[in-house]
Design an enzyme around this catalytic site. Structure first.
Site, PDB file in Angstrom:
ATOM      1  N   SER B  14       0.834  -1.203   0.000  1.00 54.73           N
ATOM      2  CA  SER B  14       0.000   0.000   0.000  1.00 54.73           C
ATOM      3  C   SER B  14       0.868   1.252   0.000  1.00 54.73           C
ATOM      4  CB  SER B  14      -0.895   0.017   1.233  1.00 54.73           C
ATOM      5  OG  SER B  14      -1.765  -1.073   1.221  1.00 54.73           O
ATOM      6  N   CYS B  15       0.233   2.367  -0.278  1.00 52.58           N
ATOM      7  CA  CYS B  15       0.849   3.697  -0.287  1.00 52.58           C
ATOM      8  C   CYS B  15       1.753   3.897   0.925  1.00 52.58           C
ATOM      9  CB  CYS B  15      -0.272   4.732  -0.293  1.00 52.58           C
ATOM     10  SG  CYS B  15       0.220   6.427  -0.045  1.00 52.58           S
ATOM     11  N   PRO B  16       2.963   4.386   0.811  1.00 57.49           N
ATOM     12  CA  PRO B  16       3.622   4.837  -0.420  1.00 57.49           C
ATOM     13  C   PRO B  16       4.551   3.773  -1.023  1.00 57.49           C
ATOM     14  CG  PRO B  16       4.878   5.602   1.454  1.00 57.49           C
ATOM     15  CD  PRO B  16       3.794   4.705   1.996  1.00 57.49           C
ATOM     16  N   GLY B  17       4.448   2.526  -0.562  1.00 60.66           N
ATOM     17  CA  GLY B  17       5.342   1.453  -1.009  1.00 60.66           C
ATOM     18  C   GLY B  17       5.532   1.334  -2.516  1.00 60.66           C
TER      19      GLY B  17
END
Lengths: 193, 78
Positions: B14-17
Site C-alpha cells: 500500500s501507499c507509499p510502497g
C-alpha cells in the site's frame, strides 16, 4: 506617400521602445517575486501516530516523485525522532517529567483518538502490517534513504532538554524559525501537521 | 517495438510502497527504459498518473488485469 511612411516608422520605433520598457519593468518585478521550487516542506509539530504517519508518507512520496522534500520537527513532533532506546531526557525535573510522559521515537507515538492505553496504536500497526503499509519509524528510515532532509528545531530541543545524541542519526543540523520559514517560502507545497 | 526493461511487482503493498519501489527501480535505469509496474493497491489508479506528472516520467499504459490487479507501463524520461 513618403511622409506617411516616415510617420509609420516613427510610430513603430516609439511603440517598440515603449514595449521594451514595459518588458524591462515586468522583468524587474518578476525578479523580486519568490520562485517556488518543486519542493515539499512539512512542519512536523504533532507527535501523535496519526500525525507522524501522514507526515512521513507525504515526505517519502515527494522524494520518490523527484521533489525536494524537507521535514522540520518541532514541539511534540520532535519526540518522534528521539532514539527508541533513549528513556529519560532533560536536565531538570520538568524536562525529565515531560520525557516520561512522552516516550521518544515514532514507535512509541500515541494515537490522538482511541489510544486505549496503547491498544489503539497496536491495532493500527497490525492493520498496517496486514496491508503492507510501512510504519512511521520505517518511513523515517526510508525518508533518510531517499534524501528527505530531516531537520530538528533548535529552540524546542533546548526547551525540552533534548541533545543531539538523544535524536536519531541522519538528521541535519538543528535550525530556527527563520530557517524553517525560508524552507517553506520557496516550497511549492508547505504543510503544518 | 519497445521492450520492457524491468518488472516491478508491488502486489500487496500500500501507499507509499509502490511508488517508492518504482522510484528506486527507475533510479537504477537509463533514460528511455520501459518499466512495468504490477500492483493491487486501488489507490495506484490515481497515484501512478500523479506520480508520473510530478516526477516528469511518462505513463504509457494503465490497465486492469483479469484478476483485478493493475498494470502500468512507465517510461523513464528524467
Amino acid at each position: 506617400m513618403s511622409t506617411t511612411a516616415t510617420t509609420e516608422t516613427e510610430l513603430e520605433t516609439t511603440s517598440l521602445a515603449d514595449l521594451l520598457q514595459r518588458v524591462e519593468v515586468l522583468e524587474a518585478e518578476q525578479a523580486k517575486q519568490i520562485k517556488k521550487k518543486n519542493k515539499l516542506t512539512i512542519i512536523a509539530w504533532g507527535g501523535n501516530l496519526d500525525q507522524i504517519w501522514p507526515t512521513t508518507i507525504l515526505a517519502t512520496t515527494a522524494a520518490a516523485s523527484g521533489m525536494e522534500s524537507s521535514v522540520f520537527f518541532t514541539f511534540w513532533g520532535l519526540f518522534a525522532i528521539v532514539k527508541p532506546e533513549v528513556r529519560i531526557t532533560g536536565d531538570n525535573w520538568m524536562q525529565k517529567m515531560m520525557s516520561v510522559m512522552n516516550p521518544g521515537s515514532a514507535q512509541k507515538a500515541k494515537l490522538s483518538r482511541y489510544h486505549f492505553a496503547g491498544a489503539g496504536p497496536a491495532m493500527f500497526k497490525k492493520l498496517a502490517q496486514d496491508h503492507q503499509v510501512a510504519t512511521p519509524d520505517e518511513l523515517i528510515a526510508l525518508a533518510n534513504d531517499l534524501g528527505v532532509r530531516l531537520i530538528p528545531c533548535q529552540m524546542t530541543m533546548d526547551l525540552l532538554g533534548l541533545n543531539r545524541d538523544d535524536l536519531i542519526d541522519g538528521l541535519e543540523e538543528p535550525i530556527g524559525a527563520a530557517t524553517a520559514l525560508a524552507e517553506m517560502r520557496d516550497a511549492a507545497v508547505s504543510l503544518f501537521i | 517495438m519497445d521492450v520492457i526493461t524491468r518488472t516491478v511487482d508491488v502486489k500487496g503493498q500500500s501507499c507509499p510502497g509502490p511508488l517508492v519501489a518504482l522510484a528506486r527501480a527507475l533510479k537504477e535505469a537509463h533514460t528511455g527504459d520501459l518499466f512495468e509496474l504490477l500492483a493491487t493497491d486501488p489507490g495506484s489508479r490515481s497515484d501512478v498518473p500523479s506520480w508520473a506528472e510530478i516526477s516528469g516520467n511518462e505513463l504509457l499504459e494503465a490497465e486492469v488485469l483479469d484478476d483485478g490487479s493493475f498494470r502500468y507501463v512507465i517510461r523513464r524520461v528524467v
